[in-house]
Write a protein that holds these residues in place. Sequence first.
Motif, PDB file in Angstrom:
ATOM      1  N   TRP A 187     -35.802  29.857 -72.930  1.00 55.38           N
ATOM      2  CA  TRP A 187     -34.439  30.181 -73.348  1.00 55.38           C
ATOM      3  C   TRP A 187     -34.400  31.110 -74.561  1.00 55.38           C
ATOM      4  O   TRP A 187     -33.471  31.929 -74.681  1.00 55.38           O
ATOM      5  CB  TRP A 187     -33.649  28.905 -73.618  1.00 55.38           C
ATOM      6  N   SER A 188     -35.363  31.028 -75.456  1.00 53.01           N
ATOM      7  CA  SER A 188     -35.382  31.968 -76.579  1.00 53.01           C
ATOM      8  C   SER A 188     -35.605  33.394 -76.066  1.00 53.01           C
ATOM      9  O   SER A 188     -35.043  34.353 -76.602  1.00 53.01           O
ATOM     10  CB  SER A 188     -36.463  31.580 -77.592  1.00 53.01           C
ATOM     11  N   PHE A 189     -36.417  33.527 -75.024  1.00 51.72           N
ATOM     12  CA  PHE A 189     -36.652  34.835 -74.412  1.00 51.72           C
ATOM     13  C   PHE A 189     -35.359  35.399 -73.844  1.00 51.72           C
ATOM     14  O   PHE A 189     -35.036  36.587 -74.026  1.00 51.72           O
ATOM     15  CB  PHE A 189     -37.717  34.690 -73.330  1.00 51.72           C
ATOM     16  N   ARG A 190     -34.576  34.568 -73.176  1.00 56.95           N
ATOM     17  CA  ARG A 190     -33.335  35.033 -72.572  1.00 56.95           C
ATOM     18  C   ARG A 190     -32.236  35.284 -73.596  1.00 56.95           C
ATOM     19  O   ARG A 190     -31.445  36.212 -73.456  1.00 56.95           O
ATOM     20  CB  ARG A 190     -32.865  34.018 -71.529  1.00 56.95           C
ATOM     21  N   LEU A 191     -32.186  34.461 -74.623  1.00 55.73           N
ATOM     22  CA  LEU A 191     -31.200  34.687 -75.671  1.00 55.73           C
ATOM     23  C   LEU A 191     -31.498  35.982 -76.428  1.00 55.73           C
ATOM     24  O   LEU A 191     -30.582  36.710 -76.820  1.00 55.73           O
ATOM     25  CB  LEU A 191     -31.184  33.498 -76.628  1.00 55.73           C
ATOM     26  N   MET A 192     -32.773  36.270 -76.627  1.00 60.54           N
ATOM     27  CA  MET A 192     -33.161  37.526 -77.263  1.00 60.54           C
ATOM     28  C   MET A 192     -32.640  38.712 -76.455  1.00 60.54           C
ATOM     29  O   MET A 192     -31.997  39.623 -77.002  1.00 60.54           O
ATOM     30  CB  MET A 192     -34.686  37.596 -77.386  1.00 60.54           C
ATOM     31  N   ILE A 193     -32.904  38.712 -75.171  1.00 55.96           N
ATOM     32  CA  ILE A 193     -32.485  39.824 -74.310  1.00 55.96           C
ATOM     33  C   ILE A 193     -30.965  39.876 -74.178  1.00 55.96           C
ATOM     34  O   ILE A 193     -30.348  40.935 -74.304  1.00 55.96           O
ATOM     35  CB  ILE A 193     -33.139  39.690 -72.928  1.00 55.96           C
ATOM     36  N   GLY A 194     -30.348  38.723 -73.936  1.00 56.01           N
ATOM     37  CA  GLY A 194     -28.908  38.672 -73.698  1.00 56.01           C
ATOM     38  C   GLY A 194     -28.090  39.129 -74.891  1.00 56.01           C
ATOM     39  O   GLY A 194     -27.130  39.911 -74.743  1.00 56.01           O
ATOM     40  N   LEU A 195     -28.453  38.684 -76.088  1.00 58.55           N
ATOM     41  CA  LEU A 195     -27.709  39.072 -77.282  1.00 58.55           C
ATOM     42  C   LEU A 195     -27.896  40.554 -77.587  1.00 58.55           C
ATOM     43  O   LEU A 195     -26.968  41.224 -78.052  1.00 58.55           O
ATOM     44  CB  LEU A 195     -28.148  38.217 -78.465  1.00 58.55           C
ATOM     45  N   GLY A 196     -29.096  41.063 -77.333  1.00 61.97           N
ATOM     46  CA  GLY A 196     -29.327  42.495 -77.527  1.00 61.97           C
ATOM     47  C   GLY A 196     -28.485  43.329 -76.582  1.00 61.97           C
ATOM     48  O   GLY A 196     -27.912  44.360 -76.975  1.00 61.97           O
ATOM     49  N   MET A 197     -28.398  42.909 -75.322  1.00 59.54           N
ATOM     50  CA  MET A 197     -27.577  43.638 -74.351  1.00 59.54           C
ATOM     51  C   MET A 197     -26.102  43.563 -74.715  1.00 59.54           C
ATOM     52  O   MET A 197     -25.354  44.538 -74.542  1.00 59.54           O
ATOM     53  CB  MET A 197     -27.811  43.064 -72.952  1.00 59.54           C
ATOM     54  N   LEU A 198     -25.672  42.414 -75.234  1.00 60.62           N
ATOM     55  CA  LEU A 198     -24.270  42.260 -75.630  1.00 60.62           C
ATOM     56  C   LEU A 198     -23.927  43.203 -76.788  1.00 60.62           C
ATOM     57  O   LEU A 198     -22.855  43.821 -76.799  1.00 60.62           O
ATOM     58  CB  LEU A 198     -24.008  40.813 -76.033  1.00 60.62           C
ATOM     59  N   ALA A 199     -24.845  43.351 -77.753  1.00 58.82           N
ATOM     60  CA  ALA A 199     -24.620  44.273 -78.859  1.00 58.82           C
ATOM     61  C   ALA A 199     -24.505  45.714 -78.349  1.00 58.82           C
ATOM     62  O   ALA A 199     -23.666  46.489 -78.826  1.00 58.82           O
ATOM     63  CB  ALA A 199     -25.754  44.160 -79.877  1.00 58.82           C
ATOM     64  N   SER A 200     -25.334  46.074 -77.378  1.00 58.11           N
ATOM     65  CA  SER A 200     -25.263  47.411 -76.803  1.00 58.11           C
ATOM     66  C   SER A 200     -23.931  47.640 -76.094  1.00 58.11           C
ATOM     67  O   SER A 200     -23.346  48.734 -76.176  1.00 58.11           O
ATOM     68  CB  SER A 200     -26.427  47.624 -75.828  1.00 58.11           C
ATOM     69  N   ALA A 201     -23.443  46.620 -75.401  1.00 55.43           N
ATOM     70  CA  ALA A 201     -22.156  46.736 -74.715  1.00 55.43           C
ATOM     71  C   ALA A 201     -21.023  46.949 -75.713  1.00 55.43           C
ATOM     72  O   ALA A 201     -20.105  47.751 -75.477  1.00 55.43           O
ATOM     73  CB  ALA A 201     -21.905  45.487 -73.873  1.00 55.43           C
ATOM     74  N   VAL A 202     -21.076  46.242 -76.847  1.00 49.90           N
ATOM     75  CA  VAL A 202     -20.055  46.422 -77.883  1.00 49.90           C
ATOM     76  C   VAL A 202     -20.119  47.838 -78.438  1.00 49.90           C
ATOM     77  O   VAL A 202     -19.081  48.478 -78.677  1.00 49.90           O
ATOM     78  CB  VAL A 202     -20.247  45.390 -79.013  1.00 49.90           C
ATOM     79  N   ALA A 203     -21.334  48.355 -78.643  1.00 52.43           N
ATOM     80  CA  ALA A 203     -21.495  49.722 -79.157  1.00 52.43           C
ATOM     81  C   ALA A 203     -20.874  50.743 -78.204  1.00 52.43           C
ATOM     82  O   ALA A 203     -20.213  51.701 -78.641  1.00 52.43           O
ATOM     83  CB  ALA A 203     -22.970  50.029 -79.381  1.00 52.43           C
ATOM     84  N   VAL A 204     -21.073  50.560 -76.917  1.00 50.68           N
ATOM     85  CA  VAL A 204     -20.469  51.455 -75.921  1.00 50.68           C
ATOM     86  C   VAL A 204     -18.944  51.382 -76.014  1.00 50.68           C
ATOM     87  O   VAL A 204     -18.248  52.415 -75.982  1.00 50.68           O
ATOM     88  CB  VAL A 204     -20.945  51.092 -74.502  1.00 50.68           C
ATOM     89  N   ALA A 205     -18.415  50.170 -76.148  1.00 50.95           N
ATOM     90  CA  ALA A 205     -16.963  49.998 -76.240  1.00 50.95           C
ATOM     91  C   ALA A 205     -16.406  50.679 -77.486  1.00 50.95           C
ATOM     92  O   ALA A 205     -15.342  51.313 -77.442  1.00 50.95           O
ATOM     93  CB  ALA A 205     -16.615  48.511 -76.248  1.00 50.95           C
ATOM     94  N   VAL A 206     -17.113  50.573 -78.599  1.00 49.88           N
ATOM     95  CA  VAL A 206     -16.661  51.199 -79.846  1.00 49.88           C
ATOM     96  C   VAL A 206     -16.633  52.719 -79.703  1.00 49.88           C
ATOM     97  O   VAL A 206     -15.656  53.381 -80.089  1.00 49.88           O
ATOM     98  CB  VAL A 206     -17.566  50.776 -81.020  1.00 49.88           C
ATOM     99  N   LEU A 207     -17.695  53.282 -79.160  1.00 49.45           N
ATOM    100  CA  LEU A 207     -17.737  54.735 -78.978  1.00 49.45           C
ATOM    101  C   LEU A 207     -16.641  55.206 -78.026  1.00 49.45           C
ATOM    102  O   LEU A 207     -16.067  56.289 -78.211  1.00 49.45           O
ATOM    103  CB  LEU A 207     -19.108  55.162 -78.467  1.00 49.45           C
ATOM    104  N   TRP A 208     -16.348  54.421 -77.018  1.00 50.47           N
ATOM    105  CA  TRP A 208     -15.299  54.793 -76.067  1.00 50.47           C
ATOM    106  C   TRP A 208     -13.921  54.748 -76.729  1.00 50.47           C
ATOM    107  O   TRP A 208     -13.110  55.668 -76.586  1.00 50.47           O
ATOM    108  CB  TRP A 208     -15.331  53.859 -74.861  1.00 50.47           C
ATOM    109  N   VAL A 209     -13.655  53.692 -77.478  1.00 51.36           N
ATOM    110  CA  VAL A 209     -12.354  53.542 -78.120  1.00 51.36           C
ATOM    111  C   VAL A 209     -12.131  54.601 -79.194  1.00 51.36           C
ATOM    112  O   VAL A 209     -11.009  55.102 -79.370  1.00 51.36           O
ATOM    113  CB  VAL A 209     -12.227  52.125 -78.727  1.00 51.36           C
ATOM    114  N   LEU A 210     -13.212  54.975 -79.899  1.00 53.60           N
ATOM    115  CA  LEU A 210     -13.084  55.931 -81.003  1.00 53.60           C
ATOM    116  C   LEU A 210     -13.387  57.362 -80.585  1.00 53.60           C
ATOM    117  O   LEU A 210     -13.628  58.211 -81.445  1.00 53.60           O
ATOM    118  CB  LEU A 210     -14.014  55.525 -82.147  1.00 53.60           C
TER     119      LEU A 210
END
Length: 488
Positions: A343-366
């Motif tokens: 689960w630590s392996f999956r949380l590492m990957i999942g949280l990193g992907m979520l941060a990338s998704a937020v970054a895409v959303a920020v660039l799109w909105v701005l």
Amino acid sequence: MEALDLARWQFGITTVYHYFFVPITIGLSLLVAIMQTAWIRTRNPQWLRLTKFYGKLFTINFALGLVTGIVQEFQFGMNWSDYSRFVGDIFGAPLAIEALLAFFLESTFLGLWIFGWGRIPEKLHAAAIWLVHIGTVLSSYFILAANSFMQNPVGYTINPESGRAELTDFLAVLTNKVQLVTFPHVMAAAYMTGGAFVMAFAIWHLWRTRTPRSDKGMYRKAAKLGALTVLVASLGVTISGDLQGKVMTEVQPMKMAAAEGLYEDSPEGEGAPFSIITVGTLDGREEVWAVTVPKLLSYLATGSFEGEVEGITHIQERYELTYAGSELTEVDDYRPVVPVTYWSFRLMIGLGMLASAVAVAVLWVLRGKDTSESAGDPMAHRAWSWVAATVLFMPLLANSFGWIFTEMGRQPWLVMGLMTTRTGVSPGTTAAEVITSMSVFTLLYGALAVVEVKLLLRYGRAGAEHVPEDASYDPSARDDDDAFVFTY
């Protein structure tokens, strides 16, 4: 609980807590250097304001990280003296260079940067923060070289008389195959965290109605810089992580098998499946139910969809035969705690992907023009306040789960194939002593956490201070008191 278990808890608590500060320090030092360089090149006062704003937050984080890092040194002598005695000759060289070269580089030039505003030429002053960042990079390299020896011992020989590992090839330690893939992975993850830090405070000021309209364009610049950093760094994390997985399969096959909950060897020519989610028995010894992607694990582990990947059961049997009879390595079970590793392996990957998704959303909105008249409105929705409050923790916790995976997945080894965790603990340490020191450290760290949060919120809410339009910072035009404004 035994002294061993308590010592492991104490080391885990102090290490994970200290590492909260490390990726922010590495990533933010780069971004502050970029901001100051942008100001020198463009003379846009917004970049100067952002440099000073995030520079304050960087200094606070650096100071707290320094204090928590000192405690790490005591751990080896207090609770892990047998381990220190065994690897001291190996660890001495990279850690000494880290302290004498890298740390002094970053701390010396950070002091020059803090107190040098208006006292030294602008370009030399900007060079100081770049040297701070270089110091953090070098510091990371030497520390990771020591850790990589634990994952894959190289460049050593065992002295039969003393029973200690002795250094024979320092270059081999610095160019360990694990080190060469771990270092870029850790650095890219740190840049993701630094980008998320910049993005979090910028988003909050864009959402905040009390932020002056004229400042919205400035915070848009910061938000875009942070989001772009997260995306570029996430690409580096993905590429280096793929390479790291292949090296890990080679040198630590049990860790890879545990990360995927793979209990049995993949059939020859069929490839091993990648686990989306696996439910195992409570003791983590058998798979009960799983959702998988066929052959994907074989590709990630070997580079071939038909590559063979060993399972936990087979590796356990092989290790029992390989290490039988050795006082430093023989244990009953060579399996890590599979649920924690998985689960630590999956949380590492999942949280990193979520941060990338937020970054895409920020660039799109701005997207679009960066003007004070139109900036900020797209982030007026209440949801962006929650994004500002949580986006920093996505890559930050991903870093922490990554290290938990790295260290817990190596168990029961302290040094892979050479020393188990049980044989590295200080023989004279009692459970009462560890409880006492762990309680003191926990209270100390709790107090430091309060200080860190209060300082970051205080200066973060205040926002970027205004500067003169020309912002020349000519030493001859300032008096002695003004020169120290930045030290607050």
